[in-house]
Design an enzyme around this catalytic site. Structure first.
Site, PDB file in Angstrom:
ATOM      1  N   ASP A 130      -4.735   1.659  -4.340  1.00 28.66           N
ATOM      2  CA  ASP A 130      -4.666   2.763  -3.378  1.00 28.66           C
ATOM      3  C   ASP A 130      -5.943   3.587  -3.440  1.00 28.66           C
ATOM      4  OD1 ASP A 130      -3.249   4.121  -1.341  1.00 28.66           O
ATOM      5  OD2 ASP A 130      -2.835   5.749  -2.739  1.00 28.66           O
ATOM      6  N   HIS A 137      -8.359  15.000   3.628  1.00 23.30           N
ATOM      7  CA  HIS A 137      -7.277  14.967   2.630  1.00 23.30           C
ATOM      8  C   HIS A 137      -7.815  15.319   1.244  1.00 23.30           C
ATOM      9  CE1 HIS A 137      -3.696  13.661   0.466  1.00 23.30           C
ATOM     10  NE2 HIS A 137      -4.438  12.848  -0.268  1.00 23.30           N
ATOM     11  N   GLU A 203       2.878   9.750   2.010  1.00 25.06           N
ATOM     12  CA  GLU A 203       1.460   9.708   2.389  1.00 25.06           C
ATOM     13  C   GLU A 203       1.317   8.669   3.485  1.00 25.06           C
ATOM     14  OE1 GLU A 203      -1.049   9.141  -1.086  1.00 25.06           O
ATOM     15  OE2 GLU A 203      -0.982  11.294  -1.518  1.00 25.06           O
ATOM     16  N   GLU A 205      -0.607   6.105   5.444  1.00 27.95           N
ATOM     17  CA  GLU A 205      -1.787   5.285   5.160  1.00 27.95           C
ATOM     18  C   GLU A 205      -1.761   4.008   5.998  1.00 27.95           C
ATOM     19  OE1 GLU A 205      -2.837   4.735   1.075  1.00 27.95           O
ATOM     20  OE2 GLU A 205      -1.867   6.606   0.413  1.00 27.95           O
ATOM     21  N   ASP A 237       2.774   5.693   0.969  1.00 21.29           N
ATOM     22  CA  ASP A 237       2.567   5.825  -0.476  1.00 21.29           C
ATOM     23  C   ASP A 237       3.372   7.038  -0.949  1.00 21.29           C
ATOM     24  OD1 ASP A 237       1.537   5.686  -3.042  1.00 21.29           O
ATOM     25  OD2 ASP A 237      -0.255   6.845  -2.540  1.00 21.29           O
ATOM     26  N   ARG A 241       4.777  15.013  -6.161  1.00 20.14           N
ATOM     27  CA  ARG A 241       3.662  15.943  -6.393  1.00 20.14           C
ATOM     28  C   ARG A 241       3.776  16.695  -7.717  1.00 20.14           C
ATOM     29  NH1 ARG A 241       0.273  13.444  -3.205  1.00 20.14           N
ATOM     30  NH2 ARG A 241       0.914  13.481  -1.018  1.00 20.14           N
ATOM     31  N   GLN A 244       2.894  14.322 -10.411  1.00 20.01           N
ATOM     32  CA  GLN A 244       1.458  14.030 -10.276  1.00 20.01           C
ATOM     33  C   GLN A 244       0.572  15.122 -10.886  1.00 20.01           C
ATOM     34  OE1 GLN A 244       0.352  13.342  -6.177  1.00 20.01           O
ATOM     35  NE2 GLN A 244      -1.802  12.927  -6.642  1.00 20.01           N
ATOM     36  N   LYS A 257       3.364   7.802  -8.461  1.00 17.78           N
ATOM     37  CA  LYS A 257       3.149   6.884  -7.339  1.00 17.78           C
ATOM     38  C   LYS A 257       3.824   5.537  -7.545  1.00 17.78           C
ATOM     39  CE  LYS A 257      -0.199   9.440  -5.411  1.00 17.78           C
ATOM     40  NZ  LYS A 257      -0.346   9.752  -3.985  1.00 17.78           N
ATOM     41  N   THR A 261       6.406   2.106  -2.680  1.00 15.16           N
ATOM     42  CA  THR A 261       5.442   2.099  -1.574  1.00 15.16           C
ATOM     43  C   THR A 261       6.078   1.263  -0.470  1.00 15.16           C
ATOM     44  OG1 THR A 261       3.615   2.117  -3.160  1.00 15.16           O
ATOM     45  CG2 THR A 261       3.078   1.509  -0.893  1.00 15.16           C
ATOM     46  N   GLU A 367      -0.028  18.771   2.352  1.00 11.88           N
ATOM     47  CA  GLU A 367      -1.017  19.470   3.180  1.00 11.88           C
ATOM     48  C   GLU A 367      -0.354  20.247   4.310  1.00 11.88           C
ATOM     49  OE1 GLU A 367      -2.920  15.433   3.274  1.00 11.88           O
ATOM     50  OE2 GLU A 367      -4.653  16.665   3.781  1.00 11.88           O
TER      51      GLU A 367
HETATM   52 MN    MN Z   1      -2.077   7.385  -1.518  1.00 12.38          MN
END
Ligand code: MN
Length: 422
Positions: A130, A137, A203, A205, A237, A241, A244, A257, A261, A367
């Site tokens: 990834d 971002h 996320e 992607e 993904d 948080r 993380q 993570k 996925t 975000e």
């Molecule tokens: Mn990602």
């Protein structure tokens, strides 16, 4: 490789639903996937309108033989086909387009209704990497988690930043996702505790699927990397948080993570995306020569994110575009192979969260809600992060002389597994 007869905007199919305005799967798209019907094995197919063309049946009947006497569509995964030479990918696409053509096509070709099929993971995911290729971002995350004055790390404008993720938990769209458990430690907590994630996120992607492998020890150019990518999928993904933020220094994301996925079921081929190539944004600092890119390797791909609480309708919470990405998938591939790392058929490269420069173009709740500070409205309530029962759905479309789409990448959140009883 440029445009050819498979990109002819005037071309129609005898499958009527493929000619309807708004379909993701006109005859110019022809994405590959893996499906089953009640009682059948996993089969390889191509989406056309509301139908699936059964390539496993065509191969066993001898109508389509990409590898001559050897079968590649009987494996229930795209890997054997993706490992064939790129010229074979192009010949097969041209042959499928002829078969489905309104004029010269074969109206007896085997079709299955998508509504009656189950779609599976389209390929065996060999490895999953990834990346972190959206400058917007990376700037937003750096501003929130580190230092607003130095939001981008000093390396960011010099190379595509990435980490090795888990292939074992890449799942097909529609697979429910358990809220992960992990170590949590708030800024005012003296010690960490273990429990369900309280800041679960998505996320948005784009996933690049490697077809042609590289040899260990041998770097490749951006043009070679671009051509070695078989196709692309939408990729979620899923991210924890709170896990993380406690774990990510110094070696990057790990358990935050690794739990899931999701990818969309149809692999839209690199060849189908050819008319929608567009350059990456201007370089803010010159890249080292090994990262030289001579082609427009991003895509003008409009993306949308919907969030639907349990029992509530969907709300569109982001509209963005792959064209904003600072580093293309091809350049990420080049960087990955530049050390001598071998890239394999079935490797999956996540683009990194796709966030754009304007309001409403952000690709994560982190975000969108600014780490929970600014909740958003959804059907029947508000959200800072994902709650149990929430469904997240990504879609993507390219628009030019004609439109093609990716289908959807979806997932619904299940409660955390009770660790004490698991
Ligand atoms: Mn990602």
């Amino acid at each position: 490789m440029g445009r050819n007869e498979t990109h002819d905007p005037a071309r129609k199919s005898w499958v009527e639903s493929a000619n309807a305005a708004g379909t993701d799967f006109p005859i110019q798209n022809l994405p590959y996937g893996v499906f089953s019907t009640p009682g059948s094995d996993h089969r390889v197919g191509v989406a056309i309108g509301e139908m699936i063309l059964d390539l496993t049946a065509l191969e066993s009947a001898g109508t389509l033989r990409p590898a001559g006497s050897r079968t590649v569509f009987a494996a229930g995964a795209l890997n054997p086909f993706m490992a064939l030479p790129q010229t074979v990918w192009a010949e097969t696409r041209a042959a499928i387009a002829r078969l489905l053509d309104a004029g010269e096509g074969d109206r007896s070709a085997p079709l299955v209704r998508q509504a009656e099929a189950t779609l599976h993971l389209p390929f065996f995911v060999r490895s999953y990497t990834d990346f972190y290729a959206s400058k917007e971002h990376a700037t937003n995350v750096g501003t929130m988690f580190r230092d607003p004055d130095n939001a981008l790390m000093p390396n960011w404008l010099h190379m595509p930043i990435g980490y090795n993720g888990r292939a074992s938990t890449v799942v097909a769209s529609g697979t429910p996702i358990h809220r992960p458990n992990g170590q949590l430690k708030g800024p005012d907590d003296a010690t960490p505790r273990f429990g369900p994630c309280e800041k679960l996120d998505f996320e948005l992607e784009l996933g690049a699927v490697v077809g042609t492998p590289t040899t260990m020890g041998h770097p490749i150019s951006a043009a070679e990397a671009y051509d070695s990518i078989f196709g692309y999928v939408l990729l979620n993904d899923w991210s924890a948080r709170d896990i993380q933020v406690w774990e990510y220094q110094p070696l990057g994301p790990f358990q935050s993570k690794s739990f899931a996925t999701s990818i969309s079921p149809w692999v839209v081929t690199r060849e189908a995306l050819e008319p929608f190539r567009t350059p990456a944004p201007e370089r803010e600092k010159p890249l080292l020569p090994y990262l030289y890119e001579d082609g427009p390797n991003n895509f003008d791909l409009a993306l949308e994110v919907e969030l639907a609480p349990a029992g509530g309708g969907p709300t569109v919470i982001s509209r963005t575009n792959h064209k904003f990405m600072y580093y293309s998938s091809a350049l990420q591939f080049v960087h990955h192979a530049s050390s001598g790392c071998a890239m394999e058929t079935g490797d999956l490269l996540g683009s990194g969260t796709i966030s754009g420069p304007g309001p409403g173009t952000l690709g994560s709740l982190l975000e969108i809600t600014w780490n929970g500070r600014d909740p958003i409205s959804v059907a029947g309530g508000t959200r800072r992060f994902l709650e149990d029962g929430d469904g997240v759905r990504f879609t993507g479309r390219c628009t030019g002389d004609y439109e093609i789409g990716f289908g959807a990448c979806e997932g619904t959140i299940l409660p955390a597994v009770d660790f004490g009883r698991a």
